[in-house]
Design a protein around this motif. Structure first.
Motif, PDB file in Angstrom:
ATOM      1  N   ALA A   3       2.229  34.610  40.494  1.00 14.61           N
ATOM      2  CA  ALA A   3       2.305  33.241  41.013  1.00 14.61           C
ATOM      3  C   ALA A   3       3.714  32.738  41.281  1.00 14.61           C
ATOM      4  O   ALA A   3       3.875  31.680  41.884  1.00 14.61           O
ATOM      5  CB  ALA A   3       1.600  32.297  40.030  1.00 14.61           C
ATOM      6  N   GLY A   4       4.733  33.436  40.813  1.00  9.81           N
ATOM      7  CA  GLY A   4       6.106  32.974  41.010  1.00  9.81           C
ATOM      8  C   GLY A   4       6.622  32.182  39.818  1.00  9.81           C
ATOM      9  O   GLY A   4       5.861  31.729  38.960  1.00  9.81           O
ATOM     10  N   GLU A   5       7.916  32.037  39.770  1.00  4.26           N
ATOM     11  CA  GLU A   5       8.614  31.439  38.621  1.00  4.26           C
ATOM     12  C   GLU A   5       8.153  30.024  38.267  1.00  4.26           C
ATOM     13  O   GLU A   5       8.135  29.660  37.100  1.00  4.26           O
ATOM     14  CB  GLU A   5      10.125  31.406  38.884  1.00  4.26           C
ATOM     15  N   VAL A  51       2.458  29.880  34.810  1.00  2.13           N
ATOM     16  CA  VAL A  51       3.657  30.482  34.219  1.00  2.13           C
ATOM     17  C   VAL A  51       4.240  29.550  33.166  1.00  2.13           C
ATOM     18  O   VAL A  51       4.624  29.985  32.081  1.00  2.13           O
ATOM     19  CB  VAL A  51       4.701  30.817  35.313  1.00  2.13           C
ATOM     20  N   ALA A  52       4.286  28.255  33.466  1.00  3.34           N
ATOM     21  CA  ALA A  52       4.805  27.287  32.491  1.00  3.34           C
ATOM     22  C   ALA A  52       3.958  27.309  31.221  1.00  3.34           C
ATOM     23  O   ALA A  52       4.494  27.276  30.105  1.00  3.34           O
ATOM     24  CB  ALA A  52       4.828  25.884  33.096  1.00  3.34           C
ATOM     25  N   ASP A  58       3.336  28.958  25.525  1.00  7.49           N
ATOM     26  CA  ASP A  58       2.616  29.689  24.472  1.00  7.49           C
ATOM     27  C   ASP A  58       3.520  30.721  23.809  1.00  7.49           C
ATOM     28  O   ASP A  58       3.556  30.847  22.588  1.00  7.49           O
ATOM     29  CB  ASP A  58       1.374  30.389  25.049  1.00  7.49           C
ATOM     30  N   LEU A  59       4.258  31.471  24.629  1.00  7.79           N
ATOM     31  CA  LEU A  59       5.169  32.476  24.100  1.00  7.79           C
ATOM     32  C   LEU A  59       6.273  31.825  23.278  1.00  7.79           C
ATOM     33  O   LEU A  59       6.648  32.333  22.213  1.00  7.79           O
ATOM     34  CB  LEU A  59       5.754  33.312  25.243  1.00  7.79           C
ATOM     35  N   ALA A  66      10.117  26.443  31.247  1.00  5.97           N
ATOM     36  CA  ALA A  66       8.800  25.846  31.503  1.00  5.97           C
ATOM     37  C   ALA A  66       8.958  24.418  32.018  1.00  5.97           C
ATOM     38  O   ALA A  66       8.279  24.013  32.975  1.00  5.97           O
ATOM     39  CB  ALA A  66       7.952  25.872  30.233  1.00  5.97           C
ATOM     40  N   ILE A  67       9.844  23.655  31.402  1.00  3.13           N
ATOM     41  CA  ILE A  67      10.090  22.280  31.852  1.00  3.13           C
ATOM     42  C   ILE A  67      10.571  22.281  33.299  1.00  3.13           C
ATOM     43  O   ILE A  67      10.063  21.528  34.138  1.00  3.13           O
ATOM     44  CB  ILE A  67      11.101  21.573  30.927  1.00  3.13           C
ATOM     45  N   ALA A  68      11.549  23.133  33.595  1.00  3.14           N
ATOM     46  CA  ALA A  68      12.086  23.197  34.965  1.00  3.14           C
ATOM     47  C   ALA A  68      11.004  23.587  35.969  1.00  3.14           C
ATOM     48  O   ALA A  68      10.930  23.029  37.069  1.00  3.14           O
ATOM     49  CB  ALA A  68      13.251  24.184  35.019  1.00  3.14           C
TER      50      ALA A  68
END
Length: 198
Positions: free
Chosen positions: A98-100, A105-106, A111-112, A132-134
């Motif tokens: 899905a891309g950065e 991804v967030a 979770d990680l 994730a915030i960005a």
């Protein structure tokens, strides 16, 4: 824990249904808090999907989902190192698919980050929270309610690392975000009180 909807299930071939059934079994076991058995079911689903990949490119997205479920079950079963490894796989696959800046991804990064923080790897965890915030800000803006959980996790990680000064801006932002969306600010208030005590 995530599941595929009924429409996606209908499209699956008979051979591919094996992973679906294992994932469903894992979800049922997770609902009963039988984390070790749930992890085994999710691991079986991941193995089935991995075997499908050479011939079915559509198996990548379900594999990312199953790996996320597997990592959560392993984490709750107290198998942190294995959970982190599977969570890293899920996160990398989400980025590839899905891309950065994608929302899945967030979520995977958050979770990680929680798992890494619990393992004492606080700097790595905080870096993932910032990414994730960005990503969320880039995708849906700075006032999206989905930022709340990531901001709270970031503040908790900063507090755990002994950096209340880093937690405070996240908490102030969390408070404002909850207020804008007319949600209870109690969780931000509690953590802000902890910062004030330090």
């Amino acid at each position: 824990m995530l599941s595929l909807d009924i429409v996606e299930r209908e499209r699956l071939s008979a051979a591919a249904r094996r992973w679906w059934e294992d994932n469903d079994r894992g979800l049922a076991l997770a609902a009963e808090a039988d984390w070790s058995e749930a992890a085994e079911a999710f691991a079986s689903a991941a193995d089935s999907l991995a075997r499908l990949l050479p011939s079915d490119a559509g198996a990548h997205d379900p594999l990312a989902m199953v790996l996320g479920n597997l990592s959560q079950s392993l984490y709750r079963a107290g198998r942190a190192d294995e959970a982190i490894q599977q969570s890293q796989r899920a996160c990398a696959l989400r980025v590839a698919l899905a891309g950065e800046d994608a929302m899945p991804v967030a979520r995977a990064r958050t979770d990680l980050a929680v798992m890494l923080a619990a393992a004492g790897r606080l700097d790595e965890a905080m870096a993932l929270v910032q990414r994730a915030i960005a990503g969320i800000e880039h995708r849906v803006g700075e006032e999206d309610a989905r930022l709340a959980t990531v901001l709270e996790n970031g503040a908790r990680i900063a507090l755990a690392a002994g950096h209340p000064a880093n937690a405070e801006p996240l908490l102030l932002r969390l408070h404002a975000l909850l207020d804008v969306h007319e949600l209870s600010t109690e969780r931000a208030d509690v953590l802000l009180a902890r910062v004030a005590q330090v």
